[in-house]
Scaffold this motif. Structure first.
Motif, PDB file in Angstrom:
ATOM      1  N   ASN A  89      23.958  37.273 -17.029  1.00 32.71           N
ATOM      2  CA  ASN A  89      22.900  36.380 -16.973  1.00 32.71           C
ATOM      3  C   ASN A  89      23.077  35.237 -16.158  1.00 32.71           C
ATOM      4  O   ASN A  89      24.104  34.440 -16.638  1.00 32.71           O
ATOM      5  CB  ASN A  89      22.455  36.089 -18.478  1.00 32.71           C
TER       6      ASN A  89
ATOM      7  N   PHE B  81      23.440  29.386 -21.618  1.00 32.00           N
ATOM      8  CA  PHE B  81      23.233  29.256 -23.096  1.00 32.00           C
ATOM      9  C   PHE B  81      23.422  27.880 -23.996  1.00 32.00           C
ATOM     10  O   PHE B  81      24.436  27.448 -23.557  1.00 32.00           O
ATOM     11  CB  PHE B  81      23.810  30.389 -23.883  1.00 32.00           C
TER      12      PHE B  81
ATOM     13  N   TYR C 111      17.844  29.004 -23.570  1.00 29.01           N
ATOM     14  CA  TYR C 111      18.144  29.622 -22.513  1.00 29.01           C
ATOM     15  C   TYR C 111      17.816  28.803 -21.249  1.00 29.01           C
ATOM     16  O   TYR C 111      16.616  28.711 -20.972  1.00 29.01           O
ATOM     17  CB  TYR C 111      17.912  30.859 -22.194  1.00 29.01           C
TER      18      TYR C 111
ATOM     19  N   TYR D 297      13.089  35.934 -24.403  1.00 31.22           N
ATOM     20  CA  TYR D 297      13.123  34.764 -24.494  1.00 31.22           C
ATOM     21  C   TYR D 297      11.490  34.164 -24.309  1.00 31.22           C
ATOM     22  O   TYR D 297      10.820  34.842 -23.606  1.00 31.22           O
ATOM     23  CB  TYR D 297      14.073  34.076 -23.845  1.00 31.22           C
TER      24      TYR D 297
ATOM     25  N   LEU E 238      16.819  38.862 -21.622  1.00 29.57           N
ATOM     26  CA  LEU E 238      18.153  38.763 -21.105  1.00 29.57           C
ATOM     27  C   LEU E 238      18.967  40.224 -21.077  1.00 29.57           C
ATOM     28  O   LEU E 238      18.541  41.200 -22.005  1.00 29.57           O
ATOM     29  CB  LEU E 238      18.808  37.935 -22.431  1.00 29.57           C
TER      30      LEU E 238
ATOM     31  N   TYR F  76      26.240  38.261 -22.906  1.00 25.98           N
ATOM     32  CA  TYR F  76      25.147  38.177 -24.123  1.00 25.98           C
ATOM     33  C   TYR F  76      25.522  39.563 -24.939  1.00 25.98           C
ATOM     34  O   TYR F  76      25.179  40.678 -24.577  1.00 25.98           O
ATOM     35  CB  TYR F  76      23.779  38.097 -23.592  1.00 25.98           C
TER      36      TYR F  76
END
Length: 226
Positions: A101, A105, A119, A135, A149, A173
């Motif tokens: 990603n 974070f 995020y 998100y 994500l 993640y």
């Protein structure tokens, strides 16, 4: 790169963790940090598009010709195959940085009570639903989602030989809202070395670890979270 905070727990809400006590106990050392300073940068890496490759880039898994992972799709294939194999006596290497990603974070507490997972992407701040990989543009995670994500599943066992070649895995993640133990691997019994995990997010309801919940007959070296 953003420094990763130590694991946070709360019995009343979903536990959130960005680092692993296992790593703190096993892998901090001057030689490791010196080596990682010379690692390849993320300039040539591309963001993972969420698809899973059908095979590794190349290789047959032998020491002389290891399986090669060059991007996020191939890394996801490696994780997906752990449902069927533990890679015992096989060899895997990274050939490039991996971006799972691209955003950052961040964990914070709002109004002295509400704990949120932020995020940060392209100058905007979004909020991750702790039960999914979605998100939103608000801390309550209501309304229409902004995006999803890329995430990796919790894998059971790894008994192979993984050499990161001092490359970076960025934005990893891993989450599971049902399991009591959450980590990239449940059990690690092989060799895992020379990998730099940056800006990683791992969370669940109970016992959390960045790399593995249990280690037995394993060799872990030159790993770092930043």
């Amino acid at each position: 790169m953003k420094e990763i905070n130590q694991m946070l727990k709360n019995n009343k809400i979903l536990t959130f963790a960005i680092t692993s006590i296992l790593f703190l106990a096993l892998i901090i050392g001057v030689p490791t940090l010196a080596k990682l300073k010379n690692r390849t940068t993320l300039y040539d890496a591309t963001d993972w598009d969420g698809t899973v490759a059908s095979d590794f880039k190349r290789g047959d898994g032998t020491k002389e010709n290891p399986f090669i992972i060059s991007n996020g799709s191939e890394f996801a294939y490696f994780i997906e195959q752990l449902k069927e194999t533990n890679y015992e006596d096989q060899y895997i290497e990274l050939s490039n940085d991996i971006i799972i990603n691209p955003g950052i974070f961040e964990y914070s507490v709002e109004n002295s009570e509400k704990k949120v997972i932020k995020y940060l992407l392209n100058g905007e701040t979004y909020y991750v639903n702790e039960n999914t990989n979605e998100y939103y543009d608000n801390a309550d995670c209501t309304g229409e989602k902004i995006g999803t994500l890329n995430h990796l599943s919790v894998s059971k066992d790894f008994k192979g030989n993984f050499n990161g070649k001092s490359f970076t895995v960025f934005g990893m993640y891993v989450f599971d809202s049902e399991k009591s133990e959450v980590s990239l691997f449940e059990n690690l019994g092989g060799v895992f070395k020379d990998v730099y995990f940056s800006n990683s997010l791992v969370y669940g309801k109970g016992n959390i670890s960045g790399l593995a919940i249990n280690t037995q007959d394993s060799s872990i070296s030159n790993l770092s979270y930043d």
